[in-house]
Design a protein around this motif. Structure first.
Motif, PDB file in Angstrom:
ATOM      1  N   SER A 283       0.986  -1.125  -0.058  1.00 11.32           N
ATOM      2  CA  SER A 283       0.003  -0.160  -0.100  1.00 11.32           C
ATOM      3  C   SER A 283       0.637   1.286   0.177  1.00 11.32           C
ATOM      4  O   SER A 283       1.944   1.173   0.583  1.00 11.32           O
ATOM      5  N   GLY A 284       0.575   2.491  -0.723  1.00 11.14           N
ATOM      6  CA  GLY A 284       0.779   3.664  -0.208  1.00 11.14           C
ATOM      7  C   GLY A 284       0.177   4.430   0.856  1.00 11.14           C
ATOM      8  O   GLY A 284       0.867   5.506   0.648  1.00 11.14           O
ATOM      9  N   ALA A 285      -0.524   3.970   1.317  1.00  7.75           N
ATOM     10  CA  ALA A 285      -1.441   5.130   1.763  1.00  7.75           C
ATOM     11  C   ALA A 285      -2.281   3.963   2.591  1.00  7.75           C
ATOM     12  O   ALA A 285      -3.214   3.580   2.772  1.00  7.75           O
ATOM     13  N   LEU A 286      -1.556   3.944   3.895  1.00  9.50           N
ATOM     14  CA  LEU A 286      -2.802   3.761   5.528  1.00  9.50           C
ATOM     15  C   LEU A 286      -3.070   4.605   5.926  1.00  9.50           C
ATOM     16  O   LEU A 286      -3.043   5.764   6.448  1.00  9.50           O
ATOM     17  N   ARG A 287      -4.566   4.915   6.577  1.00  6.33           N
ATOM     18  CA  ARG A 287      -5.493   5.270   7.522  1.00  6.33           C
ATOM     19  C   ARG A 287      -6.041   4.548   8.614  1.00  6.33           C
ATOM     20  O   ARG A 287      -5.655   3.414   8.777  1.00  6.33           O
TER      21      ARG A 287
ATOM     22  N   VAL B 276      -5.473  -0.327  11.554  1.00  8.81           N
ATOM     23  CA  VAL B 276      -4.490  -0.216  11.513  1.00  8.81           C
ATOM     24  C   VAL B 276      -5.263   1.017  12.108  1.00  8.81           C
ATOM     25  O   VAL B 276      -6.513   1.485  12.887  1.00  8.81           O
ATOM     26  N   GLU B 277      -4.740   1.051  14.319  1.00  7.93           N
ATOM     27  CA  GLU B 277      -4.823   1.934  15.089  1.00  7.93           C
ATOM     28  C   GLU B 277      -4.134   3.352  14.909  1.00  7.93           C
ATOM     29  O   GLU B 277      -4.448   4.356  14.692  1.00  7.93           O
ATOM     30  N   ARG B 278      -2.982   3.113  14.049  1.00 11.56           N
ATOM     31  CA  ARG B 278      -1.763   4.752  13.822  1.00 11.56           C
ATOM     32  C   ARG B 278      -1.073   4.380  12.644  1.00 11.56           C
ATOM     33  O   ARG B 278      -0.246   2.831  12.619  1.00 11.56           O
ATOM     34  N   PHE B 279      -0.662   5.372  12.167  1.00 15.90           N
ATOM     35  CA  PHE B 279       0.172   4.381  10.819  1.00 15.90           C
ATOM     36  C   PHE B 279       1.245   6.326  10.676  1.00 15.90           C
ATOM     37  O   PHE B 279       0.702   7.137  10.419  1.00 15.90           O
ATOM     38  N   ASP B 280       2.730   6.175  10.966  1.00 16.14           N
ATOM     39  CA  ASP B 280       2.789   7.566  10.530  1.00 16.14           C
ATOM     40  C   ASP B 280       4.583   7.067  10.392  1.00 16.14           C
ATOM     41  O   ASP B 280       5.012   5.491  10.133  1.00 16.14           O
ATOM     42  N   VAL B 281       5.371   7.557   9.968  1.00 18.78           N
ATOM     43  CA  VAL B 281       6.876   7.050   9.381  1.00 18.78           C
ATOM     44  C   VAL B 281       7.452   6.787  10.431  1.00 18.78           C
ATOM     45  O   VAL B 281       8.630   6.333  10.559  1.00 18.78           O
ATOM     46  N   THR B 282       7.343   6.217  11.829  1.00 19.05           N
ATOM     47  CA  THR B 282       8.210   6.182  12.825  1.00 19.05           C
ATOM     48  C   THR B 282       7.531   4.646  13.593  1.00 19.05           C
ATOM     49  O   THR B 282       8.465   3.553  14.359  1.00 19.05           O
ATOM     50  N   GLY B 283       6.293   4.715  13.297  1.00 21.94           N
ATOM     51  CA  GLY B 283       5.602   3.393  13.809  1.00 21.94           C
ATOM     52  C   GLY B 283       4.167   3.398  12.993  1.00 21.94           C
ATOM     53  O   GLY B 283       3.517   3.853  12.923  1.00 21.94           O
ATOM     54  N   LEU B 284       3.764   2.200  13.525  1.00 23.81           N
ATOM     55  CA  LEU B 284       2.620   1.206  13.119  1.00 23.81           C
ATOM     56  C   LEU B 284       2.121   1.165  14.547  1.00 23.81           C
ATOM     57  O   LEU B 284       2.773  -0.122  14.931  1.00 23.81           O
ATOM     58  N   THR B 285       0.977   0.762  14.386  1.00 26.50           N
ATOM     59  CA  THR B 285       0.517   0.231  15.738  1.00 26.50           C
ATOM     60  C   THR B 285      -1.083  -0.332  15.293  1.00 26.50           C
ATOM     61  O   THR B 285      -1.953  -0.157  14.304  1.00 26.50           O
ATOM     62  N   ILE B 286      -1.544  -1.920  15.213  1.00 26.38           N
ATOM     63  CA  ILE B 286      -2.286  -2.801  14.670  1.00 26.38           C
ATOM     64  C   ILE B 286      -2.777  -3.497  15.823  1.00 26.38           C
ATOM     65  O   ILE B 286      -2.544  -3.332  16.874  1.00 26.38           O
TER      66      ILE B 286
ATOM     67  N   GLU C 122      13.644 -12.189   7.799  1.00 21.08           N
ATOM     68  CA  GLU C 122      13.511 -12.369   6.571  1.00 21.08           C
ATOM     69  C   GLU C 122      12.100 -11.721   6.021  1.00 21.08           C
ATOM     70  O   GLU C 122      11.074 -12.403   6.868  1.00 21.08           O
ATOM     71  N   VAL C 123      11.468 -10.865   5.287  1.00 17.55           N
ATOM     72  CA  VAL C 123      10.911 -10.376   4.705  1.00 17.55           C
ATOM     73  C   VAL C 123      10.132 -10.496   3.556  1.00 17.55           C
ATOM     74  O   VAL C 123      11.303 -10.746   2.491  1.00 17.55           O
ATOM     75  N   ARG C 124       8.982 -10.883   2.599  1.00 14.50           N
ATOM     76  CA  ARG C 124       9.206 -11.812   1.517  1.00 14.50           C
ATOM     77  C   ARG C 124       8.735  -9.716   0.674  1.00 14.50           C
ATOM     78  O   ARG C 124       7.691  -9.230   0.955  1.00 14.50           O
ATOM     79  N   ARG C 125       9.584  -9.203  -0.570  1.00 13.22           N
ATOM     80  CA  ARG C 125       8.668  -8.049  -1.320  1.00 13.22           C
ATOM     81  C   ARG C 125       7.713  -8.101  -1.819  1.00 13.22           C
ATOM     82  O   ARG C 125       7.721  -8.943  -2.715  1.00 13.22           O
ATOM     83  N   LEU C 126       7.101  -7.411  -2.174  1.00 15.40           N
ATOM     84  CA  LEU C 126       5.649  -7.178  -2.735  1.00 15.40           C
ATOM     85  C   LEU C 126       6.243  -6.348  -4.111  1.00 15.40           C
ATOM     86  O   LEU C 126       6.735  -5.137  -3.870  1.00 15.40           O
ATOM     87  N   SER C 127       5.004  -6.226  -4.988  1.00 15.04           N
ATOM     88  CA  SER C 127       5.041  -6.040  -6.489  1.00 15.04           C
ATOM     89  C   SER C 127       4.963  -4.189  -5.456  1.00 15.04           C
ATOM     90  O   SER C 127       3.953  -4.179  -4.487  1.00 15.04           O
ATOM     91  N   GLY C 128       4.586  -3.210  -6.487  1.00 24.28           N
ATOM     92  CA  GLY C 128       4.489  -2.038  -6.700  1.00 24.28           C
ATOM     93  C   GLY C 128       4.796  -1.025  -4.728  1.00 24.28           C
ATOM     94  O   GLY C 128       5.649  -1.222  -4.464  1.00 24.28           O
ATOM     95  N   THR C 129       3.684  -0.244  -5.065  1.00 21.69           N
ATOM     96  CA  THR C 129       4.539   0.201  -3.425  1.00 21.69           C
ATOM     97  C   THR C 129       4.199  -0.163  -2.061  1.00 21.69           C
ATOM     98  O   THR C 129       3.094  -0.993  -1.887  1.00 21.69           O
ATOM     99  N   PHE C 130       5.021  -0.664  -1.107  1.00 25.21           N
ATOM    100  CA  PHE C 130       5.186  -1.206  -0.106  1.00 25.21           C
ATOM    101  C   PHE C 130       5.579  -0.392   1.129  1.00 25.21           C
ATOM    102  O   PHE C 130       6.376   0.137   1.047  1.00 25.21           O
TER     103      PHE C 130
END
Length: 100
Positions: free
Chosen positions: A23-27, A46-56, A74-82
């Motif tokens: 995703s390119g834009a979480l809210r 999603v409870e909180r999202f910004d460049v410093t952290g994410l709370t779910i 290790e993570v898998r990379r997805l296509s597009g914006t992530f």
């Protein structure tokens, strides 16, 4: 509430698990459809999202995440914006949340 595809190499959510969100834009209040290793799937809000952290939130538990860094799981990379995150803290639901 938009749904976003996410994936992890972990069989469950816990401290140290890393995941990628497509995703390119979480809210706040968006839903993550998180695919787990071995075919499992959970939904998290999603409870909180910004460049410093994410709370779910998932099944009442709160997962505080930080941006992924070299040396994390290790993570898998997805296509597009992530974006890529690592779970840093897991907080159980407060008693009031369970009965609300």
């Amino acid at each position: 509430m938009p749904h976003h595809h996410a994936i992890t190499n972990s069989p469950d959510l816990g401290r140290g698990a890393a995941f990628t969100i497509q995703s390119g834009a979480l809210r706040c209040q968006d839903i993550l459809d998180l695919l787990l290793a071995e075919g499992g799937k959970v939904e998290a809000t999603v409870e909180r999202f910004d460049v410093t952290g994410l709370t779910i939130r998932q099944d009442g538990a709160i997962f505080k995440c930080r941006p992924w860094r070299m040396g994390d799981a290790e993570v898998r990379r997805l296509s597009g914006t992530f974006s890529v995150w690592t779970i840093d803290q897991v907080l159980e639901a407060a008693e009031d949340d369970v009965h609300a």
